[in-house]
Scaffold this motif. Sequence first.
Motif, PDB file in Angstrom:
ATOM      1  N   ILE A 199       0.844  -1.193   0.000  1.00 37.09           N
ATOM      2  CA  ILE A 199       0.000   0.000   0.000  1.00 37.09           C
ATOM      3  C   ILE A 199       0.877   1.240   0.000  1.00 37.09           C
ATOM      4  O   ILE A 199       2.002   1.224   0.519  1.00 37.09           O
ATOM      5  CB  ILE A 199      -1.008   0.051   1.168  1.00 37.09           C
ATOM      6  N   THR A 200       0.350   2.297  -0.607  1.00 38.00           N
ATOM      7  CA  THR A 200       0.994   3.605  -0.622  1.00 38.00           C
ATOM      8  C   THR A 200      -0.086   4.639  -0.348  1.00 38.00           C
ATOM      9  O   THR A 200      -1.273   4.334  -0.440  1.00 38.00           O
ATOM     10  CB  THR A 200       1.628   3.906  -1.998  1.00 38.00           C
ATOM     11  N   PRO A 201       0.302   5.880  -0.074  1.00 37.54           N
ATOM     12  CA  PRO A 201      -0.716   6.929  -0.047  1.00 37.54           C
ATOM     13  C   PRO A 201      -1.383   6.989  -1.424  1.00 37.54           C
ATOM     14  O   PRO A 201      -0.778   6.563  -2.429  1.00 37.54           O
ATOM     15  CB  PRO A 201       0.092   8.205   0.237  1.00 37.54           C
ATOM     16  N   PRO A 202      -2.598   7.516  -1.519  1.00 37.18           N
ATOM     17  CA  PRO A 202      -3.327   7.505  -2.792  1.00 37.18           C
ATOM     18  C   PRO A 202      -2.540   8.064  -3.985  1.00 37.18           C
ATOM     19  O   PRO A 202      -2.607   7.534  -5.081  1.00 37.18           O
ATOM     20  CB  PRO A 202      -4.566   8.347  -2.515  1.00 37.18           C
ATOM     21  N   GLU A 203      -1.774   9.100  -3.756  1.00 39.07           N
ATOM     22  CA  GLU A 203      -1.035   9.720  -4.861  1.00 39.07           C
ATOM     23  C   GLU A 203       0.291   9.015  -5.150  1.00 39.07           C
ATOM     24  O   GLU A 203       0.975   9.350  -6.111  1.00 39.07           O
ATOM     25  CB  GLU A 203      -0.808  11.217  -4.588  1.00 39.07           C
ATOM     26  N   ASN A 204       0.674   8.042  -4.327  1.00 38.86           N
ATOM     27  CA  ASN A 204       1.888   7.237  -4.519  1.00 38.86           C
ATOM     28  C   ASN A 204       3.114   8.120  -4.825  1.00 38.86           C
ATOM     29  O   ASN A 204       3.735   7.993  -5.884  1.00 38.86           O
ATOM     30  CB  ASN A 204       1.664   6.197  -5.622  1.00 38.86           C
ATOM     31  N   PRO A 205       3.475   9.005  -3.884  1.00 39.44           N
ATOM     32  CA  PRO A 205       4.550   9.980  -4.155  1.00 39.44           C
ATOM     33  C   PRO A 205       5.913   9.358  -4.462  1.00 39.44           C
ATOM     34  O   PRO A 205       6.734   9.978  -5.140  1.00 39.44           O
ATOM     35  CB  PRO A 205       4.605  10.815  -2.871  1.00 39.44           C
ATOM     36  N   ALA A 206       6.175   8.156  -4.002  1.00 36.58           N
ATOM     37  CA  ALA A 206       7.472   7.515  -4.252  1.00 36.58           C
ATOM     38  C   ALA A 206       7.439   6.612  -5.490  1.00 36.58           C
ATOM     39  O   ALA A 206       8.408   5.920  -5.779  1.00 36.58           O
ATOM     40  CB  ALA A 206       7.907   6.720  -3.018  1.00 36.58           C
ATOM     41  N   ASN A 207       6.313   6.622  -6.210  1.00 36.98           N
ATOM     42  CA  ASN A 207       6.165   5.816  -7.432  1.00 36.98           C
ATOM     43  C   ASN A 207       6.475   4.338  -7.203  1.00 36.98           C
ATOM     44  O   ASN A 207       7.193   3.704  -7.976  1.00 36.98           O
ATOM     45  CB  ASN A 207       7.030   6.374  -8.564  1.00 36.98           C
ATOM     46  N   GLN A 255       2.638   9.266   6.557  1.00 38.25           N
ATOM     47  CA  GLN A 255       3.828   9.178   7.391  1.00 38.25           C
ATOM     48  C   GLN A 255       4.833   8.163   6.858  1.00 38.25           C
ATOM     49  O   GLN A 255       5.916   8.013   7.412  1.00 38.25           O
ATOM     50  CB  GLN A 255       3.433   8.820   8.826  1.00 38.25           C
ATOM     51  N   ALA A 256       4.473   7.479   5.776  1.00 37.43           N
ATOM     52  CA  ALA A 256       5.379   6.537   5.108  1.00 37.43           C
ATOM     53  C   ALA A 256       4.942   6.424   3.655  1.00 37.43           C
ATOM     54  O   ALA A 256       3.782   6.668   3.320  1.00 37.43           O
ATOM     55  CB  ALA A 256       5.335   5.169   5.788  1.00 37.43           C
ATOM     56  N   ASP A 257       5.896   6.046   2.813  1.00 36.46           N
ATOM     57  CA  ASP A 257       5.612   5.887   1.383  1.00 36.46           C
ATOM     58  C   ASP A 257       4.988   4.541   1.060  1.00 36.46           C
ATOM     59  O   ASP A 257       4.328   4.407   0.035  1.00 36.46           O
ATOM     60  CB  ASP A 257       6.903   6.019   0.567  1.00 36.46           C
ATOM     61  N   ALA A 258       5.208   3.535   1.918  1.00 36.77           N
ATOM     62  CA  ALA A 258       4.705   2.201   1.587  1.00 36.77           C
ATOM     63  C   ALA A 258       4.703   1.287   2.800  1.00 36.77           C
ATOM     64  O   ALA A 258       5.412   1.508   3.779  1.00 36.77           O
ATOM     65  CB  ALA A 258       5.558   1.570   0.489  1.00 36.77           C
ATOM     66  N   SER A 259       3.887   0.234   2.672  1.00 40.41           N
ATOM     67  CA  SER A 259       3.844  -0.839   3.659  1.00 40.41           C
ATOM     68  C   SER A 259       3.284  -2.071   2.963  1.00 40.41           C
ATOM     69  O   SER A 259       2.855  -2.011   1.809  1.00 40.41           O
ATOM     70  CB  SER A 259       2.960  -0.468   4.848  1.00 40.41           C
ATOM     71  N   THR A 260       3.291  -3.182   3.674  1.00 43.03           N
ATOM     72  CA  THR A 260       2.614  -4.389   3.210  1.00 43.03           C
ATOM     73  C   THR A 260       1.560  -4.757   4.247  1.00 43.03           C
ATOM     74  O   THR A 260       1.826  -4.730   5.449  1.00 43.03           O
ATOM     75  CB  THR A 260       3.581  -5.579   3.016  1.00 43.03           C
ATOM     76  N   VAL A 261       0.364  -5.057   3.750  1.00 40.40           N
ATOM     77  CA  VAL A 261      -0.756  -5.420   4.615  1.00 40.40           C
ATOM     78  C   VAL A 261      -1.566  -6.497   3.898  1.00 40.40           C
ATOM     79  O   VAL A 261      -1.253  -6.876   2.771  1.00 40.40           O
ATOM     80  CB  VAL A 261      -1.650  -4.204   4.946  1.00 40.40           C
ATOM     81  N   TRP A 262      -2.634  -6.967   4.536  1.00 37.94           N
ATOM     82  CA  TRP A 262      -3.519  -7.955   3.921  1.00 37.94           C
ATOM     83  C   TRP A 262      -4.481  -7.263   2.963  1.00 37.94           C
ATOM     84  O   TRP A 262      -5.085  -6.246   3.297  1.00 37.94           O
ATOM     85  CB  TRP A 262      -4.317  -8.723   4.979  1.00 37.94           C
ATOM     86  N   GLU A 263      -4.648  -7.846   1.799  1.00 38.61           N
ATOM     87  CA  GLU A 263      -5.535  -7.303   0.780  1.00 38.61           C
ATOM     88  C   GLU A 263      -6.955  -7.063   1.296  1.00 38.61           C
ATOM     89  O   GLU A 263      -7.562  -6.030   1.006  1.00 38.61           O
ATOM     90  CB  GLU A 263      -5.575  -8.252  -0.419  1.00 38.61           C
ATOM     91  N   ASP A 264      -7.500  -7.999   2.067  1.00 38.19           N
ATOM     92  CA  ASP A 264      -8.880  -7.865   2.532  1.00 38.19           C
ATOM     93  C   ASP A 264      -9.081  -6.629   3.397  1.00 38.19           C
ATOM     94  O   ASP A 264     -10.178  -6.107   3.485  1.00 38.19           O
ATOM     95  CB  ASP A 264      -9.328  -9.123   3.282  1.00 38.19           C
TER      96      ASP A 264
END
Length: 156
Positions: free
Chosen positions: A8-16, A79-88
Amino acid sequence: MYHVPVIITPPENPANISSLDDLTNDGVSVVFGDSEAAAIGVLCQKMLTNKGIYEHVEENVVAKGATVNELVTYVSLGQADASTVWEDLVRDNEDVNMIEIPEGDNIIKIVPIATLKSSENPELADEFVQFVISDEGKAVFEEYGFTLYHDIKRSY
């Protein structure tokens, strides 16, 4: 059912961000589940280790959370560019951008169900299991974003 890890990223995905490899890029801030506290943390560490990039990504980790909800909050607040979480957890969440991890890089977790031999209410426990595996029960889990076990739309 499956627990399917996604980025996941913020909606605008600033870090591409578009893949796990992008989590190694300079200047990318990453939050992960704590591998001592969260199943997603353990799984993510295995995925990155399998790809040979764990140490590089670890250099970009700015925080570790005990729950996937914490990780979603970090990312949705920018507060972060990305993470990994569960899809559901994030399939219909407009506060984050979801990026699927290719099958070859992902580790899909099967969520089992069973009754315990030591159950104080074995009939009720069995009734619950029968509901979960019924078409009606599966529909409930699917409504809440879970990928069903042996779902023919997916090749896990």
